[in-house]
Design a protein around this motif. Structure first.
Motif, PDB file in Angstrom:
ATOM      1  N   GLY A  15       0.786  -1.219   0.000  1.00 40.44           N
ATOM      2  CA  GLY A  15       0.000   0.000   0.000  1.00 40.44           C
ATOM      3  C   GLY A  15       0.821   1.274   0.000  1.00 40.44           C
ATOM      4  O   GLY A  15       0.287   2.365  -0.264  1.00 40.44           O
ATOM      5  N   ARG A  67      -1.319   2.374 -11.280  1.00 37.65           N
ATOM      6  CA  ARG A  67      -0.579   2.477 -10.020  1.00 37.65           C
ATOM      7  C   ARG A  67       0.791   3.121 -10.201  1.00 37.65           C
ATOM      8  O   ARG A  67       1.265   3.822  -9.306  1.00 37.65           O
ATOM      9  CB  ARG A  67      -0.395   1.091  -9.399  1.00 37.65           C
ATOM     10  CG  ARG A  67      -1.681   0.374  -9.072  1.00 37.65           C
ATOM     11  CD  ARG A  67      -1.418  -0.911  -8.290  1.00 37.65           C
ATOM     12  NE  ARG A  67      -0.632  -1.873  -9.043  1.00 37.65           N
ATOM     13  CZ  ARG A  67       0.540  -2.369  -8.640  1.00 37.65           C
ATOM     14  NH1 ARG A  67       1.061  -1.987  -7.481  1.00 37.65           N
ATOM     15  NH2 ARG A  67       1.187  -3.263  -9.379  1.00 37.65           N
ATOM     16  N   ASN A  84       2.812   3.655  -6.748  1.00 39.77           N
ATOM     17  CA  ASN A  84       1.827   3.800  -5.679  1.00 39.77           C
ATOM     18  C   ASN A  84       1.104   2.476  -5.454  1.00 39.77           C
ATOM     19  O   ASN A  84       1.108   1.596  -6.305  1.00 39.77           O
ATOM     20  CB  ASN A  84       0.817   4.883  -6.039  1.00 39.77           C
ATOM     21  CG  ASN A  84       1.454   6.252  -6.188  1.00 39.77           C
ATOM     22  OD1 ASN A  84       2.453   6.560  -5.537  1.00 39.77           O
ATOM     23  ND2 ASN A  84       0.882   7.069  -7.050  1.00 39.77           N
ATOM     24  N   SER A  85       0.458   2.378  -4.314  1.00 46.41           N
ATOM     25  CA  SER A  85      -0.322   1.176  -3.981  1.00 46.41           C
ATOM     26  C   SER A  85       0.481  -0.092  -4.231  1.00 46.41           C
ATOM     27  O   SER A  85       0.006  -1.033  -4.882  1.00 46.41           O
ATOM     28  CB  SER A  85      -1.619   1.150  -4.799  1.00 46.41           C
ATOM     29  OG  SER A  85      -2.385   2.307  -4.568  1.00 46.41           O
ATOM     30  N   LYS A  87       2.268  -3.627  -4.089  1.00 45.38           N
ATOM     31  CA  LYS A  87       1.813  -4.944  -3.686  1.00 45.38           C
ATOM     32  C   LYS A  87       3.023  -5.861  -3.503  1.00 45.38           C
ATOM     33  O   LYS A  87       4.080  -5.623  -4.113  1.00 45.38           O
ATOM     34  CB  LYS A  87       0.904  -5.528  -4.769  1.00 45.38           C
ATOM     35  CG  LYS A  87      -0.284  -4.668  -5.133  1.00 45.38           C
ATOM     36  CD  LYS A  87      -1.044  -5.282  -6.291  1.00 45.38           C
ATOM     37  CE  LYS A  87      -2.233  -4.425  -6.684  1.00 45.38           C
ATOM     38  NZ  LYS A  87      -3.002  -5.016  -7.817  1.00 45.38           N
TER      39      LYS A  87
END
Length: 124
Positions: A15, A67, A84-85, A87
Motif C-alpha cells: 500500500g 498504479r 503507488n499502492s 503490492k
C-alpha cells in the motif's frame, strides 16, 4: 557509452509508495526512450513502463497500469517511476534501460544500455 544509475529502492509495506530515479550520463543521443523493467526471484525480466523523449508517448504493463507513473526530466537526463499502492508481487530488482531509437517498445533486447538495478521489496 551511456551510464545509468538507479536509486530510490527500498523495503516498504503493501500500500505504500516509492519513487525510483535513473540518471543517464555519457554519450546520450539527442532523443531517446527510457524504460523500466523488473526481475523477481526465479522469474524472467519483464517490462514495466517506457517513455518517449518528449514524454508524449508512454506505455505500461498491465499489472502496473493505474498504479505506476513514468516521467522524465530531460534537462537532468533523468527518468522517474512513481510507484503507488505497492503490492508484494511488485517485489523485484528494478532496472532502467536506455534505447537510442525514439520509439517506445516493450522488448528488452532492443534497449542499448542498462543500469545495475535497485531492489524493491514490498512486505504484506
Amino acid at each position: 557509452q551511456v551510464q545509468l544509475v538507479e536509486s530510490g529502492g527500498g523495503l516498504v509495506q503493501a500500500g505504500a509508495s516509492l519513487r525510483l530515479s535513473c540518471a543517464a550520463s555519457g554519450r546520450t543521443s539527442s532523443t531517446y526512450v527510457m524504460g523500466w523493467f523488473r526481475q523477481a526471484p526465479g522469474k524472467e525480466r519483464e517490462f514495466v513502463a517506457a517513455i518517449s523523449w518528449s514524454g508524449g508517448v508512454t506505455d505500461y504493463a498491465e499489472p502496473v497500469k493505474g498504479r505506476f507513473t513514468i516521467s522524465r526530466d530531460n534537462a537532468k537526463n533523468t527518468v522517474y517511476l512513481q510507484m503507488n499502492s505497492l503490492k508484494p508481487e511488485d517485489t523485484a530488482v528494478y532496472y532502467c534501460a536506455f534505447r537510442r531509437q525514439n520509439i517506445v517498445v516493450r522488448i528488452g533486447a532492443t534497449y542499448d544500455y542498462w543500469g545495475q538495478g535497485t531492489q524493491v521489496t514490498v512486505s504484506s
